[in-house]
Design an enzyme around this catalytic site. Structure first.
Site, PDB file in Angstrom:
ATOM      1  N   GLN A  98     -18.080 -57.700  35.045  1.00 43.49           N
ATOM      2  CA  GLN A  98     -18.525 -56.913  33.819  1.00 43.49           C
ATOM      3  C   GLN A  98     -17.036 -56.145  33.519  1.00 43.49           C
ATOM      4  OE1 GLN A  98     -18.548 -53.310  34.734  1.00 43.49           O
ATOM      5  NE2 GLN A  98     -18.359 -52.846  32.372  1.00 43.49           N
TER       6      GLN A  98
ATOM      7  N   LYS B  80     -22.749 -56.084  26.420  1.00 48.12           N
ATOM      8  CA  LYS B  80     -23.855 -55.133  27.263  1.00 48.12           C
ATOM      9  C   LYS B  80     -23.969 -53.818  26.631  1.00 48.12           C
ATOM     10  CE  LYS B  80     -25.097 -53.446  31.904  1.00 48.12           C
ATOM     11  NZ  LYS B  80     -24.588 -52.110  31.970  1.00 48.12           N
TER      12      LYS B  80
ATOM     13  N   PRO C  68     -24.239 -54.897  36.925  1.00 46.43           N
ATOM     14  CA  PRO C  68     -23.029 -53.878  37.472  1.00 46.43           C
ATOM     15  C   PRO C  68     -23.193 -52.571  37.700  1.00 46.43           C
ATOM     16  CG  PRO C  68     -23.071 -54.456  34.758  1.00 46.43           C
ATOM     17  CD  PRO C  68     -24.170 -55.204  35.599  1.00 46.43           C
TER      18      PRO C  68
ATOM     19  N   HIS D 268     -27.832 -48.303  29.673  1.00 44.16           N
ATOM     20  CA  HIS D 268     -26.998 -47.929  30.837  1.00 44.16           C
ATOM     21  C   HIS D 268     -28.053 -47.156  31.603  1.00 44.16           C
ATOM     22  CE1 HIS D 268     -22.822 -48.325  31.633  1.00 44.16           C
ATOM     23  NE2 HIS D 268     -23.067 -47.437  32.565  1.00 44.16           N
TER      24      HIS D 268
ATOM     25  N   ASP E 242     -31.777 -54.845  30.578  1.00 45.52           N
ATOM     26  CA  ASP E 242     -31.872 -53.902  31.635  1.00 45.52           C
ATOM     27  C   ASP E 242     -32.169 -52.406  31.212  1.00 45.52           C
ATOM     28  OD1 ASP E 242     -29.561 -52.107  31.441  1.00 45.52           O
ATOM     29  OD2 ASP E 242     -28.466 -53.519  32.494  1.00 45.52           O
TER      30      ASP E 242
ATOM     31  N   TYR F 128     -15.050 -53.254  31.571  1.00 47.07           N
ATOM     32  CA  TYR F 128     -14.887 -51.882  30.778  1.00 47.07           C
ATOM     33  C   TYR F 128     -13.323 -52.207  30.266  1.00 47.07           C
ATOM     34  CZ  TYR F 128     -18.664 -49.227  32.712  1.00 47.07           C
ATOM     35  OH  TYR F 128     -19.826 -48.674  33.052  1.00 47.07           O
TER      36      TYR F 128
ATOM     37  N   THR G 299     -19.073 -54.210  28.387  1.00 44.04           N
ATOM     38  CA  THR G 299     -20.199 -53.162  28.275  1.00 44.04           C
ATOM     39  C   THR G 299     -19.484 -52.195  27.126  1.00 44.04           C
ATOM     40  OG1 THR G 299     -20.554 -53.057  30.698  1.00 44.04           O
ATOM     41  CG2 THR G 299     -21.103 -51.152  29.505  1.00 44.04           C
TER      42      THR G 299
ATOM     43  N   GLY H 287     -21.064 -49.462  39.268  1.00 39.52           N
ATOM     44  CA  GLY H 287     -19.885 -49.185  39.930  1.00 39.52           C
ATOM     45  C   GLY H 287     -19.997 -48.204  41.053  1.00 39.52           C
TER      46      GLY H 287
ATOM     47  N   SER I 225     -18.776 -54.915  38.751  1.00 39.86           N
ATOM     48  CA  SER I 225     -18.442 -53.780  37.917  1.00 39.86           C
ATOM     49  C   SER I 225     -16.954 -53.767  37.891  1.00 39.86           C
ATOM     50  CB  SER I 225     -18.948 -52.504  38.419  1.00 39.86           C
ATOM     51  OG  SER I 225     -18.280 -51.294  37.825  1.00 39.86           O
TER      52      SER I 225
HETATM   53  C1  FNR Z   1     -24.460 -48.104  36.133  1.00 37.41           C
HETATM   54  N1  FNR Z   1     -24.285 -49.071  35.364  1.00 37.41           N
HETATM   55  C2  FNR Z   1     -22.983 -49.757  34.961  1.00 37.41           C
HETATM   56  N2  FNR Z   1     -22.973 -50.444  34.013  1.00 37.41           N
HETATM   57  C3  FNR Z   1     -21.769 -51.117  33.581  1.00 37.41           C
HETATM   58  O1  FNR Z   1     -21.740 -51.951  32.973  1.00 37.41           O
HETATM   59  N3  FNR Z   1     -20.548 -50.780  34.398  1.00 37.41           N
HETATM   60  C4  FNR Z   1     -20.794 -50.159  35.331  1.00 37.41           C
HETATM   61  O2  FNR Z   1     -19.629 -50.020  36.222  1.00 37.41           O
HETATM   62  C5  FNR Z   1     -22.105 -49.319  35.927  1.00 37.41           C
HETATM   63  N4  FNR Z   1     -22.116 -48.377  36.659  1.00 37.41           N
HETATM   64  C6  FNR Z   1     -23.205 -47.795  36.907  1.00 37.41           C
HETATM   65  C7  FNR Z   1     -23.406 -47.077  38.206  1.00 37.41           C
HETATM   66  C8  FNR Z   1     -24.611 -46.560  38.570  1.00 37.41           C
HETATM   67  C9  FNR Z   1     -24.556 -45.362  39.421  1.00 37.41           C
HETATM   68  C10 FNR Z   1     -25.672 -46.717  37.828  1.00 37.41           C
HETATM   69  C11 FNR Z   1     -27.136 -46.315  38.086  1.00 37.41           C
HETATM   70  C12 FNR Z   1     -25.730 -47.588  36.749  1.00 37.41           C
HETATM   71  C13 FNR Z   1     -25.606 -49.505  34.451  1.00 37.41           C
HETATM   72  C14 FNR Z   1     -26.106 -50.700  35.136  1.00 37.41           C
HETATM   73  O3  FNR Z   1     -25.623 -51.748  34.769  1.00 37.41           O
HETATM   74  C15 FNR Z   1     -27.661 -50.874  34.459  1.00 37.41           C
HETATM   75  O4  FNR Z   1     -27.377 -50.784  32.940  1.00 37.41           O
HETATM   76  C16 FNR Z   1     -28.395 -49.723  34.793  1.00 37.41           C
HETATM   77  O5  FNR Z   1     -28.447 -49.471  35.976  1.00 37.41           O
HETATM   78  C17 FNR Z   1     -30.058 -49.889  34.229  1.00 37.41           C
HETATM   79  O6  FNR Z   1     -30.902 -48.926  34.359  1.00 37.41           O
HETATM   80  P1  FNR Z   1     -31.827 -48.769  35.563  1.00 37.41           P
HETATM   81  O7  FNR Z   1     -32.560 -50.035  35.839  1.00 37.41           O
HETATM   82  O8  FNR Z   1     -30.928 -48.838  36.845  1.00 37.41           O
HETATM   83  O9  FNR Z   1     -32.553 -47.429  35.514  1.00 37.41           O
END
Ligand code: FNR
Length: 380
Positions: free
Chosen positions: A145, A255, A96, A279, A310, A147, A173, A98, A125
């Site tokens: 996902q 998560k 996810p 995250h 992740d 929030y 999350t 956002g 997301s």
């Molecule tokens: C996220 N992530 C995230 N997770 C979630 O549960 N809801 C969300 O809305 C978001 N939004 C979000 C925005 C952006 C710009 C990023 C980069 C990340 C976290 C995402 O799901 C995941 O855990 C991470 O991106 C994993 O890390 P790497 O592999 O991208 O470094």
């Protein structure tokens, strides 16, 4: 639909004399930096604090090495996995992410089309730029996902809408009950939510709309501020999980789990799966690398407990290491957001295709025919 074996993907590129797409996570990020303004690029690329955790996530993969096994007979391979009723042709899903509207106008619709075309499931997301029903209309394999905003009525409404729209699981999350301290965004003075980005679930929700004097189309600023005010929910505790169970019969994943005690506690509370994640280093700087936490969590829970991870997945080898250390599948985060920035739906598909090809070739050459054959003996 589907994904070609790695050697076919590779041969197509060689026979075409190369590819216009970047190859490799670093190259995708560099291209994304060229096409995005600084605010959006830093919002995606950045992390909390000194970005120690972001670095630790990558270093944890670097510290571990694969131990390839020879002469296994890997001509036929099957990369697919099934996790809590959703199938993926490769051992990863799309995490996810956002506010994707800040990197591409097609946002989650492009991701949904890429997911549908490749069969790799997406986790939509709560902070997406597209209403969950519009994504569902494209029928990608999908989870939602959640929030759990500091507004129980809204959380319940989102969960019920997701179930009605055919999402296969709810991923709650728990590491982002408020936003972490993110110096790049603070320096840029950039928070996309303030422009009303990332609130498509709110702005399409009857429970939220009922509270507004004027609809978001007429007064986006007030609607955005009200949504942002509802975001923080640091009072959430284990006791609240029972309510989520009442709202849905879908499988539920947590998560953001990083500790053995939390992992066990989650399973004791009837959670169906865990996502070990920090995250992407965006929340608690200085926290344990996700891969290190995966190894610890896997040790603490029953062998049949569903554990995804992740944070730091960049290469095929990363996917193979995480699976060998006990992940049933992993989630791909930033790399596909960069694919979206660079090339919309096709860019996301290219990132997925390249990663799956690399996983496939790594499996073939490391001596495993299926992801189920990977175990800790493959990792030094
Ligand atoms: C996220 N992530 C995230 N997770 C979630 O549960 N809801 C969300 O809305 C978001 N939004 C979000 C925005 C952006 C710009 C990023 C980069 C990340 C976290 C995402 O799901 C995941 O855990 C991470 O991106 C994993 O890390 P790497 O592999 O991208 O470094």
């Amino acid at each position: 639909m589907g994904l070609d074996p790695g050697n076919i993907v590779q041969n197509q590129i060689y026979l075409s004399g190369g590819t216009a797409w970047p190859v490799g996570a670093g190259a995708w990020e560099a291209r994304a930096r060229e096409v995005l303004a600084q605010g959006p690029f830093d919002y995606v690329a950045g992390g909390a604090g000194a970005e120690e955790t972001m670095r630790a996530n990558l270093e944890a993969f670097g510290r571990r090495a694969l131990r390839p096994k020879m002469l296994v007979g890997t001509a036929e391979r099957d990369l697919s996995v099934e996790v809590l009723g959703v199938r993926s042709p490769a051992p990863f899903l799309l995490a996810p992410v956002g506010v994707l509207s800040i990197v591409h106008a097609d946002a989650e619709l492009a991701v949904a089309r890429a997911s549908k075309a490749t069969g790799v499931p997406m986790v939509l997301s709560s902070a997406a730029s597209t209403p969950l029903e519009d994504v569902a209309a494209l029928d990608p394999p999908r989870w939602f996902q959640l929030y759990w905003w500091g507004d129980p009525e809204l959380a319940e409404s989102l969960v019920r809408r997701a179930e009605a729209a055919g999402y296969g699981a709810i991923v709650l999350t728990v590491d982002t009950l408020t936003l972490g301290w993110r110096p790049r965004d603070l320096r840029n003075g950039y928070l996309p939510f303030l422009q009303g980005e990332g609130f498509a679930q709110f702005f399409s929700d009857p429970a939220f709309l009922a509270r507004l004097e004027k609809p978001p189309a007429e007064d986006r600023a007030t609607a955005s501020l009200m949504a942002l005010a509802a975001f923080s929910n640091l009072g959430l505790t284990w006791d609240d999980l029972a309510r989520l169970r009442e709202w849905t019969s879908l499988p539920m994943l947590l998560k953001g789990v990083l500790r053995q005690d939390d992992a066990k506690r989650a399973l004791d509370h009837g959670v169906d799966g865990l996502v070990v994640s920090n995250h992407g280093g965006r929340q608690v700087d200085g926290s344990i690398a996700a891969l290190d936490a995966l190894a610890e969590v896997r040790e603490a829970v029953r062998p049949d407990a569903v554990v995804l991870m992740d944070s730091g997945i960049r290469t095929g080898a990363d996917v193979v290491k995480a699976v060998a250390l006990g992940a049933d599948a992993v989630l791909l985060g930033r790399p596909y957001a960069y694919g979206l920035a660079v090339g919309g739906q096709e860019g996301v598909e290219a990132v997925i295709t390249q990663l799956a090809a690399e996983v496939d070739l790594t499996l073939a050459l490391a001596g495993a025919r299926t992801v189920a054959e990977l175990d800790a003996s493959f990792v030094a």
